[in-house]
Structures are given as structure tokens and as C-alpha cells.
Design a protein around this motif. Structure first.
Motif, PDB file in Angstrom:
ATOM      1  N   PHE A  69      41.114  38.995  42.620  1.00 22.42           N
ATOM      2  CA  PHE A  69      42.054  39.428  41.581  1.00 22.42           C
ATOM      3  C   PHE A  69      42.054  40.952  41.411  1.00 22.42           C
ATOM      4  O   PHE A  69      41.011  41.562  41.178  1.00 22.42           O
ATOM      5  CB  PHE A  69      41.679  38.752  40.260  1.00 22.42           C
ATOM      6  CG  PHE A  69      42.545  39.140  39.091  1.00 22.42           C
ATOM      7  CD1 PHE A  69      43.864  38.749  39.043  1.00 22.42           C
ATOM      8  CD2 PHE A  69      42.028  39.898  38.057  1.00 22.42           C
ATOM      9  CE1 PHE A  69      44.669  39.097  37.969  1.00 22.42           C
ATOM     10  CE2 PHE A  69      42.824  40.256  36.986  1.00 22.42           C
ATOM     11  CZ  PHE A  69      44.144  39.856  36.937  1.00 22.42           C
ATOM     12  N   ALA A  70      43.247  41.550  41.540  1.00 19.90           N
ATOM     13  CA  ALA A  70      43.452  42.979  41.254  1.00 19.90           C
ATOM     14  C   ALA A  70      42.539  43.876  42.081  1.00 19.90           C
ATOM     15  O   ALA A  70      42.106  44.926  41.621  1.00 19.90           O
ATOM     16  CB  ALA A  70      43.264  43.250  39.760  1.00 19.90           C
ATOM     17  N   LYS A  71      42.267  43.449  43.328  1.00 15.14           N
ATOM     18  CA  LYS A  71      41.417  44.232  44.216  1.00 15.14           C
ATOM     19  C   LYS A  71      42.179  44.601  45.477  1.00 15.14           C
ATOM     20  O   LYS A  71      42.930  43.784  46.025  1.00 15.14           O
ATOM     21  CB  LYS A  71      40.158  43.446  44.587  1.00 15.14           C
ATOM     22  CG  LYS A  71      39.254  43.152  43.401  1.00 15.14           C
ATOM     23  CD  LYS A  71      38.036  42.322  43.812  1.00 15.14           C
ATOM     24  CE  LYS A  71      37.144  42.061  42.606  1.00 15.14           C
ATOM     25  NZ  LYS A  71      35.995  41.184  42.947  1.00 15.14           N
ATOM     26  N   THR A  72      41.965  45.826  45.955  1.00 15.75           N
ATOM     27  CA  THR A  72      42.666  46.269  47.164  1.00 15.75           C
ATOM     28  C   THR A  72      42.027  45.714  48.430  1.00 15.75           C
ATOM     29  O   THR A  72      42.684  45.617  49.466  1.00 15.75           O
ATOM     30  CB  THR A  72      42.694  47.795  47.244  1.00 15.75           C
ATOM     31  OG1 THR A  72      41.353  48.301  47.162  1.00 15.75           O
ATOM     32  CG2 THR A  72      43.521  48.391  46.102  1.00 15.75           C
ATOM     33  N   GLN A  73      40.758  45.342  48.368  1.00 13.51           N
ATOM     34  CA  GLN A  73      40.086  44.762  49.526  1.00 13.51           C
ATOM     35  C   GLN A  73      39.481  43.411  49.120  1.00 13.51           C
ATOM     36  O   GLN A  73      38.699  43.339  48.170  1.00 13.51           O
ATOM     37  CB  GLN A  73      38.987  45.691  50.038  1.00 13.51           C
ATOM     38  CG  GLN A  73      39.536  47.008  50.580  1.00 13.51           C
ATOM     39  CD  GLN A  73      38.447  47.871  51.207  1.00 13.51           C
ATOM     40  OE1 GLN A  73      37.326  47.419  51.404  1.00 13.51           O
ATOM     41  NE2 GLN A  73      38.789  49.100  51.515  1.00 13.51           N
ATOM     42  N   ALA A 223      37.376  41.726  28.845  1.00 15.80           N
ATOM     43  CA  ALA A 223      36.393  42.151  29.849  1.00 15.80           C
ATOM     44  C   ALA A 223      35.109  42.618  29.186  1.00 15.80           C
ATOM     45  O   ALA A 223      34.003  42.302  29.650  1.00 15.80           O
ATOM     46  CB  ALA A 223      36.986  43.262  30.711  1.00 15.80           C
ATOM     47  N   TYR A 224      35.240  43.353  28.082  1.00 14.48           N
ATOM     48  CA  TYR A 224      34.043  43.855  27.416  1.00 14.48           C
ATOM     49  C   TYR A 224      33.395  42.814  26.514  1.00 14.48           C
ATOM     50  O   TYR A 224      32.201  42.889  26.240  1.00 14.48           O
ATOM     51  CB  TYR A 224      34.355  45.172  26.676  1.00 14.48           C
ATOM     52  CG  TYR A 224      34.324  46.324  27.655  1.00 14.48           C
ATOM     53  CD1 TYR A 224      33.140  46.994  27.932  1.00 14.48           C
ATOM     54  CD2 TYR A 224      35.461  46.676  28.361  1.00 14.48           C
ATOM     55  CE1 TYR A 224      33.097  48.010  28.864  1.00 14.48           C
ATOM     56  CE2 TYR A 224      35.432  47.689  29.302  1.00 14.48           C
ATOM     57  CZ  TYR A 224      34.241  48.355  29.552  1.00 14.48           C
ATOM     58  OH  TYR A 224      34.188  49.354  30.500  1.00 14.48           O
ATOM     59  N   ALA A 252      40.555  60.121  25.810  1.00 12.91           N
ATOM     60  CA  ALA A 252      40.379  60.005  27.258  1.00 12.91           C
ATOM     61  C   ALA A 252      41.064  58.758  27.798  1.00 12.91           C
ATOM     62  O   ALA A 252      41.667  58.768  28.879  1.00 12.91           O
ATOM     63  CB  ALA A 252      38.890  59.987  27.594  1.00 12.91           C
ATOM     64  N   LEU A 253      40.994  57.663  27.072  1.00 12.16           N
ATOM     65  CA  LEU A 253      41.644  56.425  27.489  1.00 12.16           C
ATOM     66  C   LEU A 253      43.169  56.582  27.534  1.00 12.16           C
ATOM     67  O   LEU A 253      43.838  56.011  28.402  1.00 12.16           O
ATOM     68  CB  LEU A 253      41.273  55.289  26.534  1.00 12.16           C
ATOM     69  CG  LEU A 253      39.833  54.786  26.582  1.00 12.16           C
ATOM     70  CD1 LEU A 253      39.548  53.870  25.391  1.00 12.16           C
ATOM     71  CD2 LEU A 253      39.549  54.045  27.888  1.00 12.16           C
ATOM     72  N   GLN A 275      36.447  49.851  35.285  1.00 11.96           N
ATOM     73  CA  GLN A 275      36.228  51.128  35.962  1.00 11.96           C
ATOM     74  C   GLN A 275      37.009  52.249  35.273  1.00 11.96           C
ATOM     75  O   GLN A 275      36.532  53.394  35.192  1.00 11.96           O
ATOM     76  CB  GLN A 275      36.645  51.023  37.434  1.00 11.96           C
ATOM     77  CG  GLN A 275      35.755  50.135  38.292  1.00 11.96           C
ATOM     78  CD  GLN A 275      36.037  48.646  38.118  1.00 11.96           C
ATOM     79  OE1 GLN A 275      37.094  48.269  37.602  1.00 11.96           O
ATOM     80  NE2 GLN A 275      35.105  47.813  38.534  1.00 11.96           N
ATOM     81  N   TYR A 276      38.194  51.902  34.783  1.00 10.87           N
ATOM     82  CA  TYR A 276      39.000  52.879  34.051  1.00 10.87           C
ATOM     83  C   TYR A 276      38.267  53.330  32.791  1.00 10.87           C
ATOM     84  O   TYR A 276      38.215  54.531  32.473  1.00 10.87           O
ATOM     85  CB  TYR A 276      40.355  52.248  33.688  1.00 10.87           C
ATOM     86  CG  TYR A 276      41.288  53.172  32.944  1.00 10.87           C
ATOM     87  CD1 TYR A 276      42.123  54.039  33.631  1.00 10.87           C
ATOM     88  CD2 TYR A 276      41.339  53.171  31.548  1.00 10.87           C
ATOM     89  CE1 TYR A 276      42.998  54.889  32.959  1.00 10.87           C
ATOM     90  CE2 TYR A 276      42.202  54.015  30.866  1.00 10.87           C
ATOM     91  CZ  TYR A 276      43.026  54.872  31.578  1.00 10.87           C
ATOM     92  OH  TYR A 276      43.872  55.705  30.892  1.00 10.87           O
ATOM     93  N   VAL A 277      37.672  52.377  32.084  1.00 10.08           N
ATOM     94  CA  VAL A 277      36.929  52.707  30.863  1.00 10.08           C
ATOM     95  C   VAL A 277      35.678  53.511  31.197  1.00 10.08           C
ATOM     96  O   VAL A 277      35.353  54.494  30.517  1.00 10.08           O
ATOM     97  CB  VAL A 277      36.565  51.432  30.082  1.00 10.08           C
ATOM     98  CG1 VAL A 277      35.745  51.773  28.837  1.00 10.08           C
ATOM     99  CG2 VAL A 277      37.828  50.673  29.683  1.00 10.08           C
ATOM    100  N   ASP A 278      34.976  53.118  32.264  1.00 10.59           N
ATOM    101  CA  ASP A 278      33.776  53.862  32.668  1.00 10.59           C
ATOM    102  C   ASP A 278      34.115  55.325  32.938  1.00 10.59           C
ATOM    103  O   ASP A 278      33.381  56.235  32.524  1.00 10.59           O
ATOM    104  CB  ASP A 278      33.162  53.235  33.919  1.00 10.59           C
ATOM    105  CG  ASP A 278      32.526  51.877  33.658  1.00 10.59           C
ATOM    106  OD1 ASP A 278      32.268  51.559  32.476  1.00 10.59           O
ATOM    107  OD2 ASP A 278      32.297  51.136  34.629  1.00 10.59           O
TER     108      ASP A 278
END
Length: 398
Positions: A69-73, A223-224, A252-253, A275-278
């Protein structure tokens, strides 16, 4: 004539059709199954929600989907296997639901299957020269039809892409047919994994109606919740309610070009993920933020981006009613923040309009299937991203 084509032709000629709408969203909660009785088409469409249930996914299936899901690889074999598997699973879930409701499958004219989105890639997101907007849903319609014995329409988003749209959101069509009302400006706000809204002007002018994504709805919150609470979601927003919004992280978000892009636009968990939040925490030096403060900030992030987007379409001097639906409507911290930022608007739920807010997305696809077989004459104008088309590929059971 092929007997199944005759069956489809007959259904199209009927005064009303019994259609099952299916929705499985990015939250991966489960399959929403909405049994609808739909009459007429276009602006004359009338929908009665006869039955509704959500069939939860077990953790094993969620893990199988998350692997691609939602992964390029990804493991391409996994994708290949899940495509028929999910179709067959959804078909069996339909039969089980009909058995629970004591309804013969032969009494159902059509199934409208959204499938399971595994990747969404509008051009604004992938930015690869020469390639079009793209989106991919799995859970093949032929398998749904074969298991249920019911003519199935599926893969709705591909035709939208083929005619210049981004494949999402599609609510503009169903929302206009189901919910427009002369004399009342309505905002239909759906808060699933990604939030979107439809602007329904009081004029009922189809060429002025549009739908757009606004950014995260529940995707980051869920997710969190899994990461911090080991729960599928933050029940009643309890963790968020106990925290304080961190302004540095919030800024930042919100620092992403998506939020300034013109409407309509789409996005997904491919962009807005952990990853966006990190990365935002690293930029704002908030990596040691308390869990409650992080959740409070993520809720405010969803609320701010939703209300910022809605505020862009509000016409001065006019009143509006915002009707909420989707999982986010159950989060009192999120809905309270939205209400506070839109003080000039009145608020309600699609339940007030006769459609269960949890069922609304599944009902939408039932309406799109109805429009494909019995409608298709409404013009939404000549606008980029809102093609005047019908959608859905037809799978015959045999």
C-alpha cells in the motif's frame, strides 16, 4: 442477446434498481456494504438506504495490503495475488451480508465495487514527464461478479483519469445528484483517510459544482494511534484532547505546496504518512514531543487544512451548511476544531439528509453505477478535472 446483457438492459429500464455499493478506504478498517434502492437518475436520483454494515478486516489481511500500500517498491507477486483475492473476499462478504439481511442475491440488480486503492499518483505528485494522472484499485470486478452471481460495476476511477481527471475525488457526481438543494449552499465534507468536500451552490448549477481533496483526514491520526496506543484509532479523540498543539510542528506540517495548489486536486497516504510527520518533526526540532501533544497537533493539522480549503470557496455574504460524513465525524476533537474555524457556517451530518454518514461513500458508488446504466445526461461543464462522464467497467457473472 446474451442473457446477462438482457438482464442488464432490463435493469436499466426499470423504475428503480437495487444496487449494492462497496467501499474499502485507505484506513483499511473493512468493507462498507450499502444496499440501496435507487430510482431515476441525474438530478432526479432518489436513494433509499435499505441496509448497511461494515465488515471488519482481520489484522492478517490488513498486513497483506499494507505490504504493497502506497509504496513505490513492492513485491509484484503480492499485488498480483491480492487483486483476485480481494475480489473474491468482497464477493463472499456480500453474500454473507445478504444472508444476514435475509435477501436473495437474485433480488439485487447490480454491485458497485470501489475496490481497494493501493496507489494514487496524480501528475502533480509523481512529476514524471510524459506520464498521465494515475491511480490503482485492486479487487477485480470479474471475481466479485463470479462469486455473487450479480452484475458488477467496478474500477470507476480509471475513466475519470482517461478523461483528464485525477481519478479522485468522485463525490462531485453523487453529492450533486443526492444532496443539492435549491436555496441552500451546502458543503459536503467527508473525512476518511483523506478529507474532501463538495461545494453544492444554492443555484443547483451543475457547472459550478466541484469536489476536492483537502489533505489528511484520519490517515495520520490512525497511523499514530497504532504507533502510540496500539489501537486502530484514538477513540473519541481522547489522547488528542489531553495534549497541547505545538505551533512549530503545525507550521512544518502545513509547509507543503499541495495546500496552495488550485482546486480540484487529490492526494493520498503516498504523501501524508508517518515519514512526512517524522521529517516535519526533524525540521521543527520536536522529535521529543509528548504523544498527547503530537496527536493534538495532528488533529489540528487536519482541521486547519480542511477549513482553510473550505474557506477558499465561501462566497461573501452567503450562508452555508456543512454536512459531515466519514470516520472523522466521530472524532469530537476534530469536529470541534473545524466548527471553531468556520464560525459563519452551520453544521450537520449527512444522516440529517437521509444517508448514514458512515455509509455515504459506499452509497456514492451505488449512485455512480446507477448513473452508468440508467443516466449519463448531466453536464458538469467543460472544466479540467470534472469531466461529464459516466464511470464503471461492467463484469458479467457468466
Amino acid at each position: 442477446m446474451n442473457a446477462q446483457l438482457q438482464r442488464l438492459y432490463s435493469a436499466a429500464q426499470q423504475a428503480d434498481r437495487r444496487i449494492i455499493g462497496l467501499m474499502s478506504g485507505t484506513s483499511l478498517d473493512g468493507l462498507d456494504i450499502a444496499l440501496c434502492l435507487i430510482s431515476a437518475s441525474g438530478p432526479a436520483t432518489r436513494v433509499k438506504l435499505e441496509q448497511f454494515m461494515t465488515v471488519p478486516y482481520d489484522e492478517g489481511l490488513k498486513d497483506e495490503i499494507r505490504a504493497i500500500f502506497a509504496k513505490t517498491q513492492i513485491d509484484f507477486e503480492q499485488l498480483c495475488l491480492l487483486n483476485p483475492y480481494i475480489g473474491q473476499l468482497h464477493g463472499q462478504m456480500i453474500l454473507d451480508a445478504l444472508r444476514t439481511w435475509n435477501i436473495d442475491p437474485r433480488a439485487v440488480d447490480l454491485v458497485a465495487s470501489h475496490g481497494q486503492t493501493v496507489y494514487h499518483a496524480p501528475k502533480s505528485q509523481h512529476r514524471r514527464a510524459g506520464f498521465p494522472n494515475a491511480t490503482l484499485q485492486i479487487g477485480d470486478g470479474d471475481h466479485v461478479a463470479a462469486v455473487t452471481g450479480i452484475i458488477t460495476l467496478s474500477d470507476f476511477r480509471q475513466k475519470h483519469v482517461a478523461h483528464g481527471g485525477e481519478g479522485a475525488p468522485l463525490a462531485v457526481y453523487g453529492d450533486y445528484f443526492m444532496f443539492s438543494k435549491a436555496g441552500e449552499n451546502r458543503i459536503l465534507l467527508n473525512m476518511g483517510g483523506i478529507a474532501n468536500f463538495t461545494d453544492l451552490p444554492a443555484t443547483e448549477d451543475a457547472s459550478a459544482v466541484f469536489t476536492t481533496d483537502t489533505g489528511p483526514g484520519n490517515t495520520l491520526l490512525d497511523a499514530y494511534a497504532r504507533r502510540l496506543l496500539n489501537q486502530p484509532y484514538d477513540k473519541d479523540g481522547a489522547l488528542a484532547a489531553s495534549g497541547q498543539v505545538n505551533d512549530g510542528l503545525l507550521a512544518a506540517l502545513k509547509d507543503n505546496p499541495f495546500f496552495d495548489a488550485p482546486f480540484p486536486k487529490t492526494t493520498g497516504p503516498e504523501v501524508f504518512n508517518t515519514q512526512y510527520v517524522d521529517a516535519a518533526q526533524a525540521r521543527s526540532r520536536t522529535t521529543d514531543l509528548a504523544p498527547a501533544d503530537l496527536m493534538a497537533t495532528l488533529v489540528q493539522f487536519s482541521a486547519d487544512t480542511i477549513t482553510d480549503a473550505i474557506s477558499r470557496v465561501l462566497r461573501a455574504g452567503e450562508s452555508y451548511v456543512v454536512y459531515m460524513s466519514g470516520g472523522g465525524m466521530h472524532n469530537p476533537v476534530l469536529t470541534s476544531a473545524i466548527r471553531q474555524r468556520l464560525p459563519a457556517c452551520s453544521f450537520g451530518y449527512t444522516d440529517d439528509l437521509g444517508i448514514n454518514g458512515d455509509a455515504k461513500e459506499a452509497v456514492l458508488f451505488a449512485v455512480l453505477a446507477n448513473e452508468c446504466v440508467a443516466g449519463g445526461t448531466t453536464s458538469f461543464g467543460n472544466r479540467q478535472g470534472v469531466p461529464s462522464i459516466t464511470m464503471g467497467k461492467i463484469s458479467l457473472p457468466a
